[in-house]
Design an enzyme around this catalytic site. Sequence first.
Site, PDB file in Angstrom:
ATOM      1  N   CYS A 265      -0.485  -2.474 113.006  1.00  0.00           N
ATOM      2  CA  CYS A 265       0.138  -1.465 112.155  1.00  0.00           C
ATOM      3  C   CYS A 265      -0.233  -0.085 112.678  1.00  0.00           C
ATOM      4  O   CYS A 265      -1.133   0.055 113.500  1.00  0.00           O
ATOM      5  CB  CYS A 265      -0.306  -1.621 110.704  1.00  0.00           C
ATOM      6  SG  CYS A 265       0.810  -0.756 109.559  1.00  0.00           S
TER       7      CYS A 265
ATOM      8  N   CYS B 272      -0.697   2.718 110.441  1.00  0.00           N
ATOM      9  CA  CYS B 272      -1.182   3.661 109.416  1.00  0.00           C
ATOM     10  C   CYS B 272      -2.606   4.158 109.656  1.00  0.00           C
ATOM     11  O   CYS B 272      -2.956   5.256 109.238  1.00  0.00           O
ATOM     12  CB  CYS B 272      -1.024   3.093 108.018  1.00  0.00           C
ATOM     13  SG  CYS B 272      -1.806   1.505 107.773  1.00  0.00           S
TER      14      CYS B 272
ATOM     15  N   CYS C 206       3.020   3.959 108.104  1.00  0.00           N
ATOM     16  CA  CYS C 206       3.022   2.784 108.975  1.00  0.00           C
ATOM     17  C   CYS C 206       4.116   2.840 110.038  1.00  0.00           C
ATOM     18  O   CYS C 206       4.568   1.802 110.529  1.00  0.00           O
ATOM     19  CB  CYS C 206       3.183   1.522 108.133  1.00  0.00           C
ATOM     20  SG  CYS C 206       1.914   1.365 106.862  1.00  0.00           S
TER      21      CYS C 206
ATOM     22  N   LYS D 180       4.811  -8.222 101.663  1.00  0.00           N
ATOM     23  CA  LYS D 180       3.696  -7.322 101.370  1.00  0.00           C
ATOM     24  C   LYS D 180       4.180  -6.282 100.362  1.00  0.00           C
ATOM     25  O   LYS D 180       5.168  -5.591 100.593  1.00  0.00           O
ATOM     26  CB  LYS D 180       3.231  -6.639 102.652  1.00  0.00           C
ATOM     27  CG  LYS D 180       2.170  -5.578 102.410  1.00  0.00           C
ATOM     28  CD  LYS D 180       1.601  -5.059 103.708  1.00  0.00           C
ATOM     29  CE  LYS D 180       0.631  -3.922 103.470  1.00  0.00           C
ATOM     30  NZ  LYS D 180       0.039  -3.441 104.717  1.00  0.00           N
TER      31      LYS D 180
ATOM     32  N   ARG E 106      -8.087   1.446 101.770  1.00  0.00           N
ATOM     33  CA  ARG E 106      -7.665   2.727 102.332  1.00  0.00           C
ATOM     34  C   ARG E 106      -8.866   3.630 102.547  1.00  0.00           C
ATOM     35  O   ARG E 106      -8.877   4.429 103.484  1.00  0.00           O
ATOM     36  CB  ARG E 106      -6.576   3.348 101.462  1.00  0.00           C
ATOM     37  CG  ARG E 106      -5.308   2.499 101.560  1.00  0.00           C
ATOM     38  CD  ARG E 106      -4.138   3.023 100.760  1.00  0.00           C
ATOM     39  NE  ARG E 106      -3.003   2.109 100.885  1.00  0.00           N
ATOM     40  CZ  ARG E 106      -1.872   2.225 100.216  1.00  0.00           C
ATOM     41  NH1 ARG E 106      -1.706   3.221  99.369  1.00  0.00           N
ATOM     42  NH2 ARG E 106      -0.907   1.350 100.398  1.00  0.00           N
TER      43      ARG E 106
ATOM     44  N   ARG F 224       4.151   4.402  99.986  1.00  0.00           N
ATOM     45  CA  ARG F 224       4.763   3.425 100.889  1.00  0.00           C
ATOM     46  C   ARG F 224       5.916   2.659 100.237  1.00  0.00           C
ATOM     47  O   ARG F 224       6.312   1.605 100.711  1.00  0.00           O
ATOM     48  CB  ARG F 224       3.696   2.429 101.338  1.00  0.00           C
ATOM     49  CG  ARG F 224       2.473   3.047 101.984  1.00  0.00           C
ATOM     50  CD  ARG F 224       1.826   2.053 102.930  1.00  0.00           C
ATOM     51  NE  ARG F 224       0.413   2.228 103.149  1.00  0.00           N
ATOM     52  CZ  ARG F 224      -0.127   3.145 103.941  1.00  0.00           C
ATOM     53  NH1 ARG F 224       0.638   4.030 104.558  1.00  0.00           N
ATOM     54  NH2 ARG F 224      -1.427   3.196 104.106  1.00  0.00           N
TER      55      ARG F 224
ATOM     56  N   GLU G  26      12.897 -11.730 102.282  1.00  0.00           N
ATOM     57  CA  GLU G  26      12.047 -11.108 103.307  1.00  0.00           C
ATOM     58  C   GLU G  26      11.456 -12.176 104.229  1.00  0.00           C
ATOM     59  O   GLU G  26      11.457 -12.038 105.449  1.00  0.00           O
ATOM     60  CB  GLU G  26      10.879 -10.368 102.643  1.00  0.00           C
ATOM     61  CG  GLU G  26      11.125  -8.905 102.360  1.00  0.00           C
ATOM     62  CD  GLU G  26      11.048  -8.062 103.627  1.00  0.00           C
ATOM     63  OE1 GLU G  26      10.765  -8.609 104.712  1.00  0.00           O
ATOM     64  OE2 GLU G  26      11.276  -6.846 103.520  1.00  0.00           O
TER      65      GLU G  26
ATOM     66  N   LYS H 206       0.931 -10.846 100.292  1.00  0.00           N
ATOM     67  CA  LYS H 206      -0.155  -9.903 100.049  1.00  0.00           C
ATOM     68  C   LYS H 206       0.236  -8.927  98.958  1.00  0.00           C
ATOM     69  O   LYS H 206       1.350  -8.393  99.016  1.00  0.00           O
ATOM     70  CB  LYS H 206      -0.404  -9.143 101.358  1.00  0.00           C
ATOM     71  CG  LYS H 206      -1.404  -8.030 101.253  1.00  0.00           C
ATOM     72  CD  LYS H 206      -1.496  -7.327 102.570  1.00  0.00           C
ATOM     73  CE  LYS H 206      -2.438  -6.143 102.410  1.00  0.00           C
ATOM     74  NZ  LYS H 206      -2.509  -5.350 103.600  1.00  0.00           N
TER      75      LYS H 206
ATOM     76  N   SER I 178      -8.560  -5.917  99.099  1.00  0.00           N
ATOM     77  CA  SER I 178      -9.770  -5.156  98.774  1.00  0.00           C
ATOM     78  C   SER I 178      -9.962  -4.941  97.269  1.00  0.00           C
ATOM     79  O   SER I 178     -11.070  -5.074  96.759  1.00  0.00           O
ATOM     80  CB  SER I 178      -9.739  -3.809  99.495  1.00  0.00           C
ATOM     81  OG  SER I 178      -8.578  -3.081  99.146  1.00  0.00           O
TER      82      SER I 178
ATOM     83  N   TYR J 268     -12.323 -10.956 101.733  1.00  0.00           N
ATOM     84  CA  TYR J 268     -13.637 -10.315 101.909  1.00  0.00           C
ATOM     85  C   TYR J 268     -14.762 -11.204 101.386  1.00  0.00           C
ATOM     86  O   TYR J 268     -15.922 -10.921 101.607  1.00  0.00           O
ATOM     87  CB  TYR J 268     -13.637  -8.938 101.216  1.00  0.00           C
ATOM     88  CG  TYR J 268     -12.537  -8.058 101.758  1.00  0.00           C
ATOM     89  CD1 TYR J 268     -12.707  -7.368 102.957  1.00  0.00           C
ATOM     90  CD2 TYR J 268     -11.299  -7.987 101.126  1.00  0.00           C
ATOM     91  CE1 TYR J 268     -11.677  -6.620 103.495  1.00  0.00           C
ATOM     92  CE2 TYR J 268     -10.267  -7.240 101.655  1.00  0.00           C
ATOM     93  CZ  TYR J 268     -10.456  -6.556 102.840  1.00  0.00           C
ATOM     94  OH  TYR J 268      -9.435  -5.829 103.375  1.00  0.00           O
TER      95      TYR J 268
HETATM   96  C1  PBG Z   1      -2.338  -1.580 106.840  1.00  0.00           C
HETATM   97  C2  PBG Z   1      -3.023  -2.478 105.910  1.00  0.00           C
HETATM   98  C3  PBG Z   1      -3.368  -2.257 104.558  1.00  0.00           C
HETATM   99  C4  PBG Z   1      -4.098  -3.373 104.165  1.00  0.00           C
HETATM  100  C5  PBG Z   1      -4.149  -4.242 105.242  1.00  0.00           C
HETATM  101  N1  PBG Z   1      -3.461  -3.684 106.304  1.00  0.00           N
HETATM  102  C6  PBG Z   1      -3.218  -1.071 103.717  1.00  0.00           C
HETATM  103  C7  PBG Z   1      -1.930  -0.641 103.202  1.00  0.00           C
HETATM  104  O1  PBG Z   1      -0.877  -1.204 103.429  1.00  0.00           O
HETATM  105  O2  PBG Z   1      -1.974   0.394 102.555  1.00  0.00           O
HETATM  106  C8  PBG Z   1      -4.721  -3.559 102.803  1.00  0.00           C
HETATM  107  C9  PBG Z   1      -5.774  -4.591 102.737  1.00  0.00           C
HETATM  108  C10 PBG Z   1      -6.647  -4.583 101.550  1.00  0.00           C
HETATM  109  O3  PBG Z   1      -6.443  -3.861 100.556  1.00  0.00           O
HETATM  110  O4  PBG Z   1      -7.602  -5.345 101.584  1.00  0.00           O
HETATM  111  N2  PBG Z   1      -0.979  -1.689 106.938  1.00  0.00           N
END
Ligand code: PBG
Length: 326
Positions: free
Chosen positions: A117, A119, A127, A199, A209, A221, A237, A252, A278, A317
């Site tokens: 990615c 970002c 992104c 996603k 982030r 986003r 998708e 996700k 996260s 995690y």
């Molecule tokens: C980047 C990306 C993100 C996450 C994984 N890859 C952040 C986003 O899309 O803002 C988030 C992972 C997480 O919150 O654990 N594209």
Amino acid sequence: MELTRRPRRLRRDGVRSLVSETEVSASDLIAPVFVDATTAQRRPIESMPGHERVPVGEAVPRVREILETGVEAVMVFGIPESKDRRGSRAWAEDGVVQRAVDAIATETDAYVITDVCLCEYTSHGHCGVLEDDADGDPDLTVRNDETLDLLGRIALSHADAGADMVAPSGMIDGMVAAIRESLDAGGFTDVPIMSYAAKYESAFYGPFRDAADGAPAFGDRRHYQMDPANAREALREVELDVRQGADVLMVKPALPYLDVVSGVRREFDHPVAAYNVSGEYAMLHAAAERGWLDLEETAHESLLSIKRAGADIVLTYFAEDLAARL
Ligand code: PBG
């Protein structure tokens, strides 16, 4: 009423595990690793207790710690030394992920997956490519087709460095096909693509982030990540990614989207992955810190639920803690 049917018969200790339908094992888990080119020391990530950003030189020791718990796969995220409008450090041969992956692949047996990615690498934090419009005002919309070429380059540079699998997470239309083409042209026909196929534009990414410095500098986003209100759209998708050659389909976040995990499981034959993000991690830690929840039990139950919904693979995690306990 005559009680001939008693489900409780199968809930006794001796038989419970014989009839259990779902299991979490270390071989289903992927552990995220954050490699940071701006630091010379390991730095704890405050909102994700137990996780750190590590310098490139610590990537191998960090991965060895993970392998010791029984987890065999890692997902590498990078924080570059500098950012620019196009995110050029994302495909640099001496970029943070490329150097870390090279070391991990050479010195350990880990299965190395990379997040593909832009970002974390763009100064604006989006992104994909943003251009100024005809009046010179900054574009607020990621340019889809201009971004595809860059994603292909990033994935190829990761495979060149030794990545076993690549995982595009940008929700750019056509990203899987562009990456497949680039990998194949580079001779990496055997490197699979795990697409972040569905996603969502989720508030549960907050702690990540902070961890990866990937917050958008302006805007959000919504114009590329999916609307949390939509489940049927997720199947469309995913279908597109399947047609473009995705090998593994990821949903996700995980817990708030178990209906989507289960829908993807039902509709497709591919391996399904779910990203226990996260925020899902941070909220259990925050509650456990206050003594309101038992961390180990809630973490295990979360992962079990994600698997029960249909995921084969969980990116989490909690990977190390759970694996060490299993
Ligand atoms: C980047 C990306 C993100 C996450 C994984 N890859 C952040 C986003 O899309 O803002 C988030 C992972 C997480 O919150 O654990 N594209």
